[in-house]
Design an enzyme around this catalytic site. Sequence first.
Site, short mmCIF file in Angstrom:
data_model
loop_
_atom_site.label_atom_id
_atom_site.label_comp_id
_atom_site.label_asym_id
_atom_site.label_seq_id
_atom_site.Cartn_x
_atom_site.Cartn_y
_atom_site.Cartn_z
N TYR A 103 14.80 30.38 6.98
CA TYR A 103 13.56 31.09 7.31
C TYR A 103 13.47 31.39 8.80
O TYR A 103 13.78 30.54 9.64
CB TYR A 103 12.34 30.24 6.92
CG TYR A 103 12.03 30.30 5.43
CD1 TYR A 103 11.71 31.52 4.83
CD2 TYR A 103 12.04 29.16 4.66
CE1 TYR A 103 11.43 31.57 3.47
CE2 TYR A 103 11.75 29.21 3.31
CZ TYR A 103 11.44 30.42 2.72
OH TYR A 103 11.16 30.47 1.39
N LYS B 204 0.83 -1.21 0.00
CA LYS B 204 0.00 0.00 0.00
C LYS B 204 0.86 1.26 0.00
O LYS B 204 2.06 1.20 0.32
CB LYS B 204 -0.94 -0.03 1.21
CG LYS B 204 -0.23 -0.08 2.54
CD LYS B 204 -1.17 -0.55 3.65
CE LYS B 204 -0.45 -0.53 4.98
NZ LYS B 204 -1.20 -1.20 6.03
#
Length: 359
Positions: free
Chosen positions: A255, A36
């Site tokens: 940042y 999956k």
Amino acid sequence: MALHTATAIIDLEALSNNYRLIRSLSPNAKVLAVLKANGYGHGLELIAKALPNADAFGVARIDEALALRAAGIVQPIVLLEGFFAKEDIDTLAANNLQTIVHNEQQLAAIVNANLDTPLKVWLKIDTGMHRLGINPEQLLQFYEALSQSKNVQQPIVLMSHLGCADDKESPATKQQISLFDEITADFLLEKSLANSAGVLLWPQSHHQWIRPGLLLYGVSPLQFDIHIDGIAPVMTLQSSLISVREIAAGEAVGYGGAWISEKNTTIGVVAIGYGDGYPRHAPNGTPVLINGRRVPLIGRVSMDMISVDLGVQSKDKVGDIATLWGKGLAVEEVAEFATTIPYELLCNITRRVHIQLAK
Ligand SMILES: *Cc1c(COP(=O)(O)O)cnc(C)c1O
């Protein structure tokens, strides 16, 4: 100049070796290999084709199953959460897909369908995890309805899922295993309980089908033990340095100016960020391998880049390879820094990451 950008290098030999080791841990069980979430981020079709001896594949969504059929995969494929709409039943039958049944709606949809070919069904019982599954008291009623339905291929498989198998000391797992054994004792059917942690720690959970996911990809599912003999990581996530610059003590990087250098040093910028699936919450100090050496991540993770402190004497250059996890740096360790689990890091790999086979 061609720099290497974010690339997941996939080692299919490691995958085969992991698969063989898993088989040897449970020599009498069949293997449902769990693929999956794009094969835990490794590439759905690539991984399926590299496991030709798997007895079945497990996926979570019908689209994943159809992608496998479209790629020419012929093994049984099981939908681990079953189907979500009753219209899907015809698609299941037409593509020879097997389904889990875990609720009344799925049971009714199957019993009331009008199929030319019967469906193979895995009946999921809740033995204590309380996520999916019928209650133990409903077993006989579901079993009878499924075994009498012309839409169901006989015999069905009985299954459950373990909620705490990664913890060796867990009393919950012992209780789940004994409840499962007790309620299914009278049914001479194939049974399935074990995920990767069950395969490693709970041999009494193996029954006829084991369902390994994470361990196939060479990653430990265990809480306190990231080294498992004979298991090697299939994915190594790499990128390269796109900038190497000196900064002075007191200067801020990235940042928010969130990291300030305490000394004169050399800062490297690696072309990988949360846009590639590198965890945005990885803190200062998360290890990155540059030229085989561990250096600390510094400042905030950007969409396309991270910064690392290469140290004042650094000889690293633009173009040098950075390893974010895999060979030489366990994804389990990076996950711990990022306060998540390796499952999430692997399946968060985004589409812009190149998937390349190891040489
Ligand atoms: C995902 C899943 C597995 C595999 O779990 P791992 O911990 O990755 O081995 C097994 N069974 C079911 C039902 C699953 O959903």
